[in-house]
Design an enzyme around this catalytic site. Structure first.
Site, PDB file in Angstrom:
ATOM      1  N   GLY A 174      -9.548   5.796   5.121  1.00 49.90           N
ATOM      2  CA  GLY A 174     -10.028   4.861   6.143  1.00 49.90           C
ATOM      3  C   GLY A 174      -9.840   5.418   7.548  1.00 49.90           C
ATOM      4  N   ARG A 199      -6.168  10.530   9.313  1.00 46.54           N
ATOM      5  CA  ARG A 199      -5.905  10.948   7.934  1.00 46.54           C
ATOM      6  C   ARG A 199      -6.942  11.971   7.479  1.00 46.54           C
ATOM      7  NH1 ARG A 199      -1.768   8.166   4.609  1.00 46.54           N
ATOM      8  NH2 ARG A 199      -0.197   8.588   6.167  1.00 46.54           N
ATOM      9  N   ARG A 202     -18.157   8.404  17.377  1.00 45.86           N
ATOM     10  CA  ARG A 202     -17.256   7.231  17.411  1.00 45.86           C
ATOM     11  C   ARG A 202     -15.845   7.543  16.914  1.00 45.86           C
ATOM     12  NH1 ARG A 202     -20.337   1.745  17.049  1.00 45.86           N
ATOM     13  NH2 ARG A 202     -22.359   2.410  17.772  1.00 45.86           N
ATOM     14  N   ARG A 217     -12.823   7.378  -2.416  1.00 50.19           N
ATOM     15  CA  ARG A 217     -12.023   6.726  -1.368  1.00 50.19           C
ATOM     16  C   ARG A 217     -10.559   6.979  -1.667  1.00 50.19           C
ATOM     17  NH1 ARG A 217      -9.804   3.100   1.867  1.00 50.19           N
ATOM     18  NH2 ARG A 217      -8.664   1.349   1.009  1.00 50.19           N
ATOM     19  N   SER A 263      -5.052   3.015   1.137  1.00 50.88           N
ATOM     20  CA  SER A 263      -3.863   2.256   0.772  1.00 50.88           C
ATOM     21  C   SER A 263      -4.306   0.847   0.403  1.00 50.88           C
ATOM     22  CB  SER A 263      -2.862   2.220   1.925  1.00 50.88           C
ATOM     23  OG  SER A 263      -3.442   1.563   3.027  1.00 50.88           O
ATOM     24  N   ASP A 285       2.292  -1.669   0.333  1.00 48.59           N
ATOM     25  CA  ASP A 285       3.109  -2.872   0.500  1.00 48.59           C
ATOM     26  C   ASP A 285       2.867  -3.799  -0.683  1.00 48.59           C
ATOM     27  OD1 ASP A 285       0.567  -2.999   2.400  1.00 48.59           O
ATOM     28  OD2 ASP A 285       0.911  -5.026   1.654  1.00 48.59           O
ATOM     29  N   ARG A 341       5.386   6.703   2.334  1.00 53.72           N
ATOM     30  CA  ARG A 341       3.928   6.703   2.496  1.00 53.72           C
ATOM     31  C   ARG A 341       3.382   8.113   2.404  1.00 53.72           C
ATOM     32  NH1 ARG A 341       0.597   2.690   5.524  1.00 53.72           N
ATOM     33  NH2 ARG A 341       1.847   0.827   5.569  1.00 53.72           N
TER      34      ARG A 341
HETATM   35  N1  HPA Z   1      -4.654  -6.084   2.738  1.00 52.24           N
HETATM   36  C1  HPA Z   1      -3.345  -6.327   2.580  1.00 52.24           C
HETATM   37  N2  HPA Z   1      -2.431  -5.393   2.478  1.00 52.24           N
HETATM   38  C2  HPA Z   1      -2.836  -4.135   2.551  1.00 52.24           C
HETATM   39  C3  HPA Z   1      -4.160  -3.817   2.703  1.00 52.24           C
HETATM   40  C4  HPA Z   1      -5.138  -4.849   2.807  1.00 52.24           C
HETATM   41  O1  HPA Z   1      -6.353  -4.639   2.975  1.00 52.24           O
HETATM   42  N3  HPA Z   1      -4.229  -2.470   2.724  1.00 52.24           N
HETATM   43  C5  HPA Z   1      -2.961  -2.004   2.600  1.00 52.24           C
HETATM   44  N4  HPA Z   1      -2.109  -3.009   2.482  1.00 52.24           N
END
Ligand code: HPA
Length: 243
Positions: free
Chosen positions: A31, A35, A54, A98, A101, A214, A227
């Protein structure tokens, strides 16, 4: 773009200044543009910047003798929708992986696990453009998913294959994400559904692999160091399935 002789250079699209032929058939898409730069500098040989419109960096280099590009997708279906469609439709790209995360929704996931998105449910309206008389099921390519899963097994990585929830929003009321978890979504991110729909529309191949940064319901998060390590496993996995 101006050429060195002062004439104007035609590029296939407004959002990408690479010429056709400067982008490989296989593209990794994180994304984040930083990175994309990091992957180019640390995992590809002879990487060259081919677009920065951009601030969305695209690099082309090689890995194990194969030409590979890496280009950022930006965040969300709209951004991924533009860049991946243009790569497939105007740049002759055949495969996009892709590398992102995601927030873990399943109780079976731990921080740093990798999720292979075999399917991607969404609340976005991205599929409305097709005017289908029903509901499209955006799917990851089976061949790519199988290779990714085999790689994870061989390397002993924590990995699950299954449904992603590809949301329109980043900030949801918890009860909404609980409903998606109840229906079997393993993790939440924001780009895989648009990517899979563009692959379906253009008859190309795509796969999203995401590291769990997360855990949504407990609020646990990876440290910066964790990470980086899980990112390394994911990039090696992505490169192994396209080279
Ligand atoms: N939403 C919530 N938590 C996340 C996301 C997301 O899109 N990407 C990485 N952690």
């Amino acid at each position: 773009m101006m050429k060195s002789d002062g004439t104007k250079r035609e590029t296939p699209t407004l959002h990408n200044q690479a010429e056709k032929g400067q982008i490989a058939e296989c593209v990794l898409m994180p994304g984040d543009p930083q990175r994309a730069r990091f992957i180019a500098e640390n995992y590809l040989a002879d990487a060259r910047l081919v677009s920065e419109v951009r601030g969305i960096y695209a690099y082309t280099g090689s890995c194990r003798g194969r030409k590979v590009s890496v280009m950022a997708s930006g965040m969300g279906a709209g951004s991924m929708g533009i860049y991946s469609y243009e790569l497939f439709q105007f740049y002759g790209v055949e495969k996009i992986i892709r590398v992102g995360s995601a927030g873990g929704l399943s109780p079976h996931l731990a921080l740093r696990d990798i999720v292979i998105g075999t399917a991607s449910s969404t609340d976005t309206g991205y599929a409305l453009q097709y005017g289908l008389p029903g509901t499209l099921a955006p799917c990851g390519d089976f061949g790519l998913a199988r290779k990714a899963f085999d790689y994870a097994e061989k390397k002993g990585l924590g990995c699950r294959a299954g449904m992603l929830f590809s949301g329109e929003a980043f900030y949801y009321e918890e009860e909404i994400l609980r409903k998606w978890a109840q229906m079997g979504a393993l993790a939440v991110e924001m780009e895989s559904a648009a990517l899979y729909m563009n692959a379906a529309k253009t008859h190309k191949k795509a796969l999203a692999i995401c590291t769990i940064s997360d855990l949504v319901f407990s609020g646990e998060k990876c440290s910066v160091e964790e990470r980086q390590n899980s990112f390394d496993d994911m990039i090696k996995m992505a490169l192994s399935i396209i080279t």
